[in-house]
Design an enzyme around this catalytic site. Structure first.
Site, PDB file in Angstrom:
ATOM      1  N   CYS A 121     -33.175  54.888 -46.229  1.00 39.51           N
ATOM      2  CA  CYS A 121     -34.219  54.552 -47.286  1.00 39.51           C
ATOM      3  C   CYS A 121     -35.537  54.534 -46.488  1.00 39.51           C
ATOM      4  O   CYS A 121     -35.315  53.862 -45.246  1.00 39.51           O
ATOM      5  CB  CYS A 121     -34.093  53.828 -48.305  1.00 39.51           C
ATOM      6  SG  CYS A 121     -34.964  53.961 -49.616  1.00 39.51           S
ATOM      7  N   LYS A 197     -28.428  55.509 -59.338  1.00 40.37           N
ATOM      8  CA  LYS A 197     -29.160  54.350 -59.022  1.00 40.37           C
ATOM      9  C   LYS A 197     -29.974  54.132 -60.026  1.00 40.37           C
ATOM     10  O   LYS A 197     -31.234  54.923 -60.108  1.00 40.37           O
ATOM     11  CB  LYS A 197     -29.737  54.370 -57.499  1.00 40.37           C
ATOM     12  CG  LYS A 197     -30.459  53.098 -57.138  1.00 40.37           C
ATOM     13  CD  LYS A 197     -30.820  53.257 -55.721  1.00 40.37           C
ATOM     14  CE  LYS A 197     -31.624  51.988 -55.276  1.00 40.37           C
ATOM     15  NZ  LYS A 197     -32.265  51.969 -53.850  1.00 40.37           N
ATOM     16  N   ARG A 207     -34.771  42.816 -52.649  1.00 40.34           N
ATOM     17  CA  ARG A 207     -36.273  43.053 -52.323  1.00 40.34           C
ATOM     18  C   ARG A 207     -36.772  41.781 -51.345  1.00 40.34           C
ATOM     19  O   ARG A 207     -37.409  42.024 -50.445  1.00 40.34           O
ATOM     20  CB  ARG A 207     -36.979  43.501 -53.514  1.00 40.34           C
ATOM     21  CG  ARG A 207     -36.756  44.711 -53.842  1.00 40.34           C
ATOM     22  CD  ARG A 207     -37.344  44.949 -55.414  1.00 40.34           C
ATOM     23  NE  ARG A 207     -36.751  46.380 -55.883  1.00 40.34           N
ATOM     24  CZ  ARG A 207     -37.106  46.814 -57.064  1.00 40.34           C
ATOM     25  NH1 ARG A 207     -37.981  46.304 -57.813  1.00 40.34           N
ATOM     26  NH2 ARG A 207     -36.574  47.873 -57.363  1.00 40.34           N
ATOM     27  N   ARG A 219     -40.477  51.547 -59.292  1.00 43.32           N
ATOM     28  CA  ARG A 219     -39.774  52.780 -58.656  1.00 43.32           C
ATOM     29  C   ARG A 219     -39.216  53.396 -59.921  1.00 43.32           C
ATOM     30  O   ARG A 219     -38.364  54.211 -59.815  1.00 43.32           O
ATOM     31  CB  ARG A 219     -38.724  52.219 -57.887  1.00 43.32           C
ATOM     32  CG  ARG A 219     -39.348  51.498 -56.586  1.00 43.32           C
ATOM     33  CD  ARG A 219     -38.062  51.138 -55.644  1.00 43.32           C
ATOM     34  NE  ARG A 219     -38.755  50.526 -54.184  1.00 43.32           N
ATOM     35  CZ  ARG A 219     -38.356  49.368 -53.837  1.00 43.32           C
ATOM     36  NH1 ARG A 219     -37.364  48.670 -54.205  1.00 43.32           N
ATOM     37  NH2 ARG A 219     -39.011  49.010 -52.686  1.00 43.32           N
ATOM     38  N   GLU A 235     -26.993  63.651 -62.223  1.00 41.25           N
ATOM     39  CA  GLU A 235     -27.523  63.167 -60.858  1.00 41.25           C
ATOM     40  C   GLU A 235     -26.250  63.253 -60.076  1.00 41.25           C
ATOM     41  O   GLU A 235     -26.306  63.806 -58.757  1.00 41.25           O
ATOM     42  CB  GLU A 235     -28.084  61.740 -60.633  1.00 41.25           C
ATOM     43  CG  GLU A 235     -29.445  61.580 -61.274  1.00 41.25           C
ATOM     44  CD  GLU A 235     -30.314  61.772 -60.363  1.00 41.25           C
ATOM     45  OE1 GLU A 235     -30.179  62.485 -59.348  1.00 41.25           O
ATOM     46  OE2 GLU A 235     -31.545  61.780 -60.596  1.00 41.25           O
ATOM     47  N   LYS A 250     -24.940  52.122 -58.872  1.00 37.38           N
ATOM     48  CA  LYS A 250     -25.614  50.967 -58.552  1.00 37.38           C
ATOM     49  C   LYS A 250     -26.587  50.628 -59.580  1.00 37.38           C
ATOM     50  O   LYS A 250     -27.555  51.657 -59.967  1.00 37.38           O
ATOM     51  CB  LYS A 250     -26.448  51.038 -57.071  1.00 37.38           C
ATOM     52  CG  LYS A 250     -27.065  49.912 -56.683  1.00 37.38           C
ATOM     53  CD  LYS A 250     -27.838  50.200 -55.566  1.00 37.38           C
ATOM     54  CE  LYS A 250     -28.541  48.935 -54.723  1.00 37.38           C
ATOM     55  NZ  LYS A 250     -29.304  49.224 -53.667  1.00 37.38           N
TER      56      LYS A 250
END
Length: 325
Positions: A121, A197, A207, A219, A235, A250
């Site tokens: 990521c 996710k 974070r 996000r 997904e 997640k």
């Protein structure tokens, strides 16, 4: 089936050995993956304030921590990198001498039987904290990000990663990464896709740990709505079609229903990430004496396995492995 009194389900619960013999779900150190944070230029280790018992590691420290996990029977670690400097595109993510790449090489050299997985990521590497390249209006440019994710995955594979795990939630990223890996000679490198996710409140401690809080906005435009289970399956199935070898849900505990549905729909190996917020809830409750940490952790991880997870990524991995032994 005979009715009571002939049928007495308590008969099989009376002794530990008999309870173990008829147990439907098992939990072992070999089911667990330990997340590790590696910081470029750090000497030793430094505690993460929001996650008691979890540290950021320098290179020598992360090798030792990975070795301790392996000695406990944990078969894999997953690495998250914190660079010395960040920029708009997150170029440190695909730096062959970056924190993750150096850690992959060092851990695999020291512990060749340990699987080293890598998170793919850009949020830890961008100065704005989002998971991709931005347009002028501040939104994430999905398609422009795919090439950068491919570069990152190839860099990790070149360093020796056993598998790459894209967590960005860009549309099409599994296919783009698969193509990039294949083109560079890494056709045998598996992809563990963070397929379902969710835009979750439970990511706060992570974070802080990774220094990846968005500088603006959130996000939700690319992570999933927590209300949507059918979309999660869409997904997942799209990622499977693009070449995902393992799919992930997640967070874990708030989405056990999704985890079950994913396992039933795909019959692929399924991972669940028991995230930082879930970890610190148990830690906080245990610290105040409101519950027993060992019992709560093992019950929680067993529930995640029961819901369909073949692999559980958890910050409790080392403690759980010790308790299980």
């Amino acid at each position: 089936m005979s009715a009571f009194p002939r049928t007495r389900l308590r008969r099989l619960r009376r002794t530990g050995a008999l309870r173990d013999l008829v147990r439907e779900t098992t939990l072992a150190p070999s089911d667990l993956v330990l997340p590790l944070f590696v910081e470029e230029g750090l000497e030793g280790r430094t505690p993460i304030g929001s996650m008691p018992g979890v540290d950021r590691h320098g290179l020598d420290s992360v090798v030792r921590e990975a070795g301790e996990a392996h000695a406990l029977g944990i078969p894999a670690v997953i690495l998250f990198g914190i660079p010395a400097a960040k920029d708009a595109d997150g170029t440190g993510a695909w730096d062959d001498e970056g924190a993750v790449q150096l850690a992959v090489r060092a851990i695999t050299a020291a512990h060749p039987e340990l699987l080293v997985l890598t998170d793919v990521c850009l949020c830890e590497y961008t100065d704005h904290g989002h998971c991709g390249r931005l347009r002028d209006d501040g939104s994430v440019d999905n398609d422009a990000t795919l090439e950068l994710l491919g570069r990152t995955a190839v860099s990790h594979a070149r360093a020796g990663a056993a598998a790459v795990a894209p967590s960005d939630m860009m549309d099409g990223r599994v296919g783009a990464i698969r193509e990039a890996l294949d083109d560079e000679g890494f056709a045998d490198t598996p992809i563990i896709a963070y397929s379902a996710k969710f835009a979750s409140a439970f990511y706060g401690p992570f974070r802080e740990a990774a220094g990846s809080t968005p500088a603006f906005g959130d996000r939700r435009s690319y992570q999933m709505d927590p209300a949507n289970g059918d979309e999660a399956l869409r997904e997942v199935l799209l990622d499977v079609g693009e070449g995902a070898d393992i799919v992930m849900v997640k967070p874990a505990v708030p989405y056990l229903d999704v985890l079950w549905r994913v396992k039933q729909a795909t019959r692929l190996p399924v991972a669940a990430y028991h995230v930082g917020g879930e970890y610190v809830m148990i830690k906080a409750a245990a610290a105040t004496g409101h519950l027993d940490e060992r019992t709560a952790v093992l019950e929680t991880l067993t529930a995640i396995r029961r819901a369909g997870a073949d692999i559980v990524i958890t910050y409790h991995a080392k403690d759980a492995a010790q308790w299980l032994q």
